[in-house]
Write an enzyme that holds these catalytic residues in place. Structure first.
Site, mmCIF file in Angstrom:
data_model
loop_
_atom_site.group_PDB
_atom_site.id
_atom_site.type_symbol
_atom_site.label_atom_id
_atom_site.label_comp_id
_atom_site.label_asym_id
_atom_site.label_seq_id
_atom_site.Cartn_x
_atom_site.Cartn_y
_atom_site.Cartn_z
ATOM 1 N N THR A 107 0.847 -1.201 0.000
ATOM 2 C CA THR A 107 0.000 0.000 0.000
ATOM 3 C C THR A 107 0.880 1.248 0.000
ATOM 4 O OG1 THR A 107 -0.062 -0.116 2.404
ATOM 5 C CG2 THR A 107 -1.987 -0.973 1.233
ATOM 6 N N ALA A 108 2.180 1.073 -0.281
ATOM 7 C CA ALA A 108 3.105 2.212 -0.179
ATOM 8 C C ALA A 108 3.306 2.861 -1.551
ATOM 9 C CB ALA A 108 4.418 1.747 0.430
ATOM 10 N N ARG A 109 4.155 2.279 -2.365
ATOM 11 C CA ARG A 109 4.393 2.792 -3.707
ATOM 12 C C ARG A 109 4.760 1.632 -4.638
ATOM 13 N NH1 ARG A 109 2.003 6.717 -2.398
ATOM 14 N NH2 ARG A 109 2.653 8.905 -2.506
ATOM 15 N N ASP A 140 -2.181 -2.110 -3.848
ATOM 16 C CA ASP A 140 -2.912 -0.853 -4.043
ATOM 17 C C ASP A 140 -2.069 0.121 -4.865
ATOM 18 O OD1 ASP A 140 -5.130 0.948 -3.494
ATOM 19 O OD2 ASP A 140 -3.828 1.996 -2.083
ATOM 20 N N GLU A 153 0.795 4.327 -12.790
ATOM 21 C CA GLU A 153 -0.492 4.791 -12.253
ATOM 22 C C GLU A 153 -0.862 6.103 -12.928
ATOM 23 O OE1 GLU A 153 -0.601 5.111 -8.029
ATOM 24 O OE2 GLU A 153 0.166 3.095 -7.700
ATOM 25 N N HIS A 208 -5.035 2.430 -5.865
ATOM 26 C CA HIS A 208 -4.396 3.467 -5.038
ATOM 27 C C HIS A 208 -5.436 4.272 -4.239
ATOM 28 C CE1 HIS A 208 -0.529 6.019 -4.587
ATOM 29 N NE2 HIS A 208 -1.335 6.248 -3.575
ATOM 30 N N ILE A 209 -6.131 3.546 -3.360
ATOM 31 C CA ILE A 209 -7.184 4.198 -2.563
ATOM 32 C C ILE A 209 -6.938 4.024 -1.069
ATOM 33 C CG2 ILE A 209 -8.998 4.178 -4.325
ATOM 34 C CD1 ILE A 209 -10.067 1.560 -3.008
ATOM 35 N N GLY A 210 -5.667 3.838 -0.703
ATOM 36 C CA GLY A 210 -5.339 3.613 0.709
ATOM 37 C C GLY A 210 -5.896 4.695 1.626
ATOM 38 N N SER A 211 -5.787 5.934 1.221
ATOM 39 C CA SER A 211 -6.214 7.029 2.105
ATOM 40 C C SER A 211 -7.625 7.523 1.775
ATOM 41 C CB SER A 211 -5.212 8.182 2.011
ATOM 42 O OG SER A 211 -5.053 8.591 0.658
HETATM 43 C C1 DGY Z 1 -0.091 9.538 -0.054
HETATM 44 O O1 DGY Z 1 -0.572 10.388 0.705
HETATM 45 O O2 DGY Z 1 1.108 9.458 -0.283
HETATM 46 C C2 DGY Z 1 -1.053 8.600 -0.698
HETATM 47 O O3 DGY Z 1 -0.411 7.672 -1.488
HETATM 48 C C3 DGY Z 1 -2.096 9.353 -1.503
HETATM 49 O O4 DGY Z 1 -1.494 10.276 -2.300
#
Ligand code: DGY
Length: 319
Positions: free
Chosen positions: A237-239, A263, A268, A286-289
């Site tokens: 869920t990082a990058r 994620d 992307e 990419h919807i972690g947050s």
């Molecule tokens: C972050 O805050 O780095 C998340 O990946 C959303 O941009």
């Protein structure tokens, strides 16, 4: 007093836009398309501040073309790999991010991915949804249990620690690699490994929570994937930059990695089309947050940083 001019590059939460509109001379990109290099360069001459997301890329080349007007880039993200920090700082532009406020939302999503990958969420959903579910047996969709398993966490910052807290609720045995060992009150019993390699050897489940930097690019390459216990589950869920995606597919093919929950992707938006052939890769965009509460908190944190900056104070999240 004239209000500072602010460009908001994406459609942030309603509460954020309302507050920004009250306090700044703001232009909002209601189209919600990522800001291009040319738009960023133009904005640098027209605005004192920008609130971008990770979708806007402040490369050295783009920043070199900036005018002197822009004073602060107040990111609406915790990750800042889309910003060339030396280039921005070299132009005297302050840069902030939004740590803390998205840790729980991201950790929740990591848990969803870990459970979904371990328990066949993609294949299970598909078979029911398509009406193809016509039998049941004790050998059907047997997955991997979290309870009592060893969880390896790479990067024990705020999100890593929030994830560890949730994993403790599943009675997992927590191990971690971090640049520095945590004090006991933060480790809360998690076992420290001073090398990634040592951690991988015990990671029945592995979750990545470190930033993308030149040092962490393809951190999970073929050599390191081979160090995991056979049948490990990987969560990212990082990058996307952290994972060698071809090597991951090879490890999925050999069952060295039983399943992955992702994620984040190298490319992307879009992701990696090659992953679609594997039901044991559970993917989200990419919807972690992406929770209402967290979006408001991220927007407000970015605005808090701007408010401090324009009040002549040091923003709390100055990088
Ligand atoms: C972050 O805050 O780095 C998340 O990946 C959303 O941009």
């Amino acid at each position: 007093m004239t209000k500072p001019r602010l460009w908001i590059t994406r459609r942030l939460s309603d509460a954020t836009l309302e507050r920004a509109t009250r306090d700044y001379d703001v232009v909002i990109n209601h189209d919600d398309q990522p800001g291009t290099a040319n738009q960023l360069i133009t904005a640098s001459a027209e605005f004192d501040a920008i609130i971008p997301c990770h979708s806007e890329h402040f490369s050295a080349d783009v920043v070199a073309q900036f005018s002197d007007r822009l004073k602060i880039v107040a990111n609406h993200s915790v990750g800042v790999d889309h910003c060339n920090l030396p280039a921005l700082k070299g132009r005297g532009i302050a840069v902030t991010n939004t740590p803390d406020v998205l840790s729980d939302a991201t950790a929740e999503l990591a848990m969803l991915l870990m459970l979904g990958a371990a328990r066949h969420a993609v294949a299970g959903d598909k078979i029911v949804r398509t009406g193809a579910w016509d039998s049941w047996s004790p050998a059907f969709m047997v997955g991997k249990q979290l309870t009592g398993a060893r969880l390896g966490i790479i990067g024990m910052g705020r999100v890593g620690r929030a994830f560890a807290a949730k994993a403790r609720g599943f009675d997992m045995e927590i191990h971690y690699y971090n640049r520095t060992e945590l004090p006991a009150d933060q480790a809360i019993g998690a076992v420290y490994h001073d090398t990634v390699e040592s951690l991988l050897g015990v990671a029945d489940f592995l979750s990545l929570h470190c930033p993308a930097t030149p040092e962490t690019t393809n951190l999970m390459n073929a050599d390191r994937l081979a160090l995991l216990p056979q049948g490990a589950v990987i969560v990212n869920t990082a990058r996307g930059a952290l994972v060698d995606e071809d090597a991951l597919i090879a490890a999925i093919e050999t069952r060295q990695v039983a399943a992955a929950g992702l994620d984040c992707f190298k490319v992307e938006p879009g992701g990696n089309p090659a992953f679609a052939a594997y039901d044991n890769i559970f993917m989200l965009p990419h919807i972690g947050s992406a929770t209402r509460q967290t979006r408001d908190a991220m927007g407000f944190r970015a605005l808090d940083n701007l408010d401090a900056f324009f009040a002549g104070q040091t923003p709390r999240d100055l990088l």
